[in-house]
Design an enzyme around this catalytic site. Structure first.
Site, PDB file in Angstrom:
ATOM      1  N   GLY A  29       0.835  -1.207   0.000  1.00 30.94           N
ATOM      2  CA  GLY A  29       0.000   0.000   0.000  1.00 30.94           C
ATOM      3  C   GLY A  29       0.868   1.255   0.000  1.00 30.94           C
ATOM      4  N   CYS A  30       1.965   1.215   0.759  1.00 35.69           N
ATOM      5  CA  CYS A  30       2.881   2.379   0.794  1.00 35.69           C
ATOM      6  C   CYS A  30       3.559   2.536  -0.562  1.00 35.69           C
ATOM      7  CB  CYS A  30       3.954   2.193   1.867  1.00 35.69           C
ATOM      8  SG  CYS A  30       3.285   1.922   3.520  1.00 35.69           S
TER       9      CYS A  30
ATOM     10  N   GLU B 134      10.878   0.726  -6.628  1.00 34.20           N
ATOM     11  CA  GLU B 134       9.411   0.858  -6.617  1.00 34.20           C
ATOM     12  C   GLU B 134       8.761  -0.045  -7.660  1.00 34.20           C
ATOM     13  OE1 GLU B 134       7.829   2.479  -4.443  1.00 34.20           O
ATOM     14  OE2 GLU B 134       9.397   3.689  -3.547  1.00 34.20           O
TER      15      GLU B 134
ATOM     16  N   GLN C 142      16.805  18.216 -39.981  1.00 35.91           N
ATOM     17  CA  GLN C 142      15.587  17.397 -39.842  1.00 35.91           C
ATOM     18  C   GLN C 142      15.767  16.234 -38.879  1.00 35.91           C
ATOM     19  OE1 GLN C 142      14.625  16.414 -43.891  1.00 35.91           O
ATOM     20  NE2 GLN C 142      13.534  18.322 -44.228  1.00 35.91           N
TER      21      GLN C 142
END
Ligand code: FAD
Length: 390
Positions: A243-244, A369, A285
């Site tokens: 959850g964290c 993460e 380009q």
């Protein structure tokens, strides 16, 4: 030279933000440009940051736990928090990491799962930046699969005794309190460990070539004895730490775009000023194709981040939606950083410009993460109903 437009202006991003969100973004950007950017390349080169002073200043700025309600926190919406992450990461992913770990991992764990006494004891000081927190989940042999953690917490009378090692912990050596996740007879539980408790040590990890403007440490728990009330009462099982992580991942969805925007702004200005074969690099380009493709990815990433931010504020952001944003925006930010590096040529490899620093940092952001592979599998599971991992 003909007039030019900023990539975010092409997408009319500001029109999607409220006055308050724009004001928060401006405030964090101004602070970052004036107070952090002038020093950050040196901090990165030296592999050291003035963490205590930074935490205090970021606390004064109001960004520590800014999306939480009460206990000295600002209580902003999710988009505002995301924009603050973006502006901090435009300076350096390490500074955003300090804020993410403090606010979204350590403070959020206490705010969401702590007792009223724990919240009163820790949160106001953490919001002010007087107290630094870290979050210990990963271990030397348990990263993507935290369920295989070995750190244990065993009852002795009413006390708990923690033993084990955590690895790659942001803010670890400078923290006053560590949120440590450990295996108990009743499953994984979270503990608040004051870092001056006997048996606790946090040696810093050296020789990093990424996130050098961030403290990363090992946490060693050698029979750390804690009272019964050190446990977070409301976190049971792995859903607690996960959850964290969902909170911190949300900040990264915006944050990574800050690093990408800074690279693109640098490349645009460099290409305008650099002459090759008697014309500006920006006039070719091939260069314009790179700039256009990067602008598309940056703008699309920002639209995705804002959409996910609005969903979060509406309470509709399950983990698989967070995975969409984390996977896409970090992957594209890293691609943008690498492409910008080519535009800067040899200058692109020095710390005189921010680009290689951002590119190196984003390698960590891709891994922490939840790695890009794991987020891919989360999306795959949502699409097929088949879990390719536990
Ligand atoms: C700078 C930094 C700061 C960090 N800060 C923190 C912190 O504050 N707190 C904390 O707890 N952790 C922190 N971490 C740890 C980070 O969360 C872990 O590194 C991450 O979860 C990956 O774990 P691992 O490094 O053990 O890699 P592994 O889990 O060993 O993965 C290695 C490779 O295998 C891949 N892989 C894993 N599972 C599968 C699968 N099922 N199928 C296919 N491929 C797979 C991965 O995607 C990766 O490419 C930090 C890491 C870094 C680099």
């Amino acid at each position: 030279m003909a007039s030019s437009v900023h990539p975010f202006e092409l997408f009319a991003i500001d029109g999607l933000l409220s006055d308050e969100e724009l004001e928060i973004q401006r405030t964090v950007r101004t602070m970052g440009e004036r107070e952090l950017r002038p020093h950050v390349a040196d901090w990165f080169e030296e592999g050291q940051i003035p963490a205590r002073d930074l935490a205090k200043r970021l606390g004064e700025l109001g960004v520590l736990g800014m999306h939480l309600e009460g206990y000295g926190c600002a209580g902003t919406n999710a988009v505002s928090y995301g924009l603050a992450c973006l502006e901090l990461e435009a300076v350096d992913s390490g500074l955003r990491s300090l804020v993410s770990v403090q606010g979204s991992l350590a403070m959020y764990a206490i705010w969401k799962y702590g007792s009223e006494e724990q919240k009163q004891q820790w949160l106001p000081g953490m919001a002010a930046g007087d107290t630094i927190g870290c979050f210990g989940l990963t271990e030397p042999d348990a990263g993507s699969d935290p369920g295989s953690m070995r750190t244990t917490a065993k009852r002795q009378g009413t006390d708990w005794v923690l033993s084990g090692t955590k690895m790659w912990i942001t803010n670890g050596s400078v923290a006053d309190v560590a949120v440590v996740w450990a295996r108990t007879d009743e499953g994984v539980r979270g503990f608040l460990v004051p870092t001056d408790t006997p048996g606790f040590s946090a040696p810093e990890i050296k020789k990093k070539l990424s996130l050098r403007a961030s403290v990363t440490s090992e946490l060693v728990l050698d029979g750390v004895r804690l009272p019964a009330d050190a446990m977070l009462p409301e976190a049971r099982g792995l859903s607690g730490p996960l959850g964290c992580l969902n909170e911190a991942r949300f900040g990264i969805i915006f944050g990574a775009l800050g690093a990408a925007r800074d690279c693109l702004e640098t490349a645009l200005s460099y290409a305008a000023g650099r002459e090759v074969f008697t014309r500006s690099l920006a006039s070719y380009q091939l260069t314009q194709q790179k700039l256009a493709d990067m602008t598309l990815e940056l703008g699309k990433g920002m639209l995705l981040a804002l959409h996910l931010g609005r969903l979060k504020d509406a309470g509709e952001l399950p983990p698989e939606r967070v995975s969409l944003g984390k996977l896409n925006n970090v992957r594209e930010a890293l691609d943008i950083a690498r492409q910008c590096r080519t535009i800067l040529g040899a200058n692109g490899i020095t710390l005189e410009y921010p680009v290689i620093r951002h590119a190196n940092n984003l390698e960590s952001v891709l891994t922490y993460e939840g790695t890009s592979e794991v987020h891919t599998l989360v999306i795959g599971r949502a699409l097929t109903g088949e879990a390719a991992f536990r």
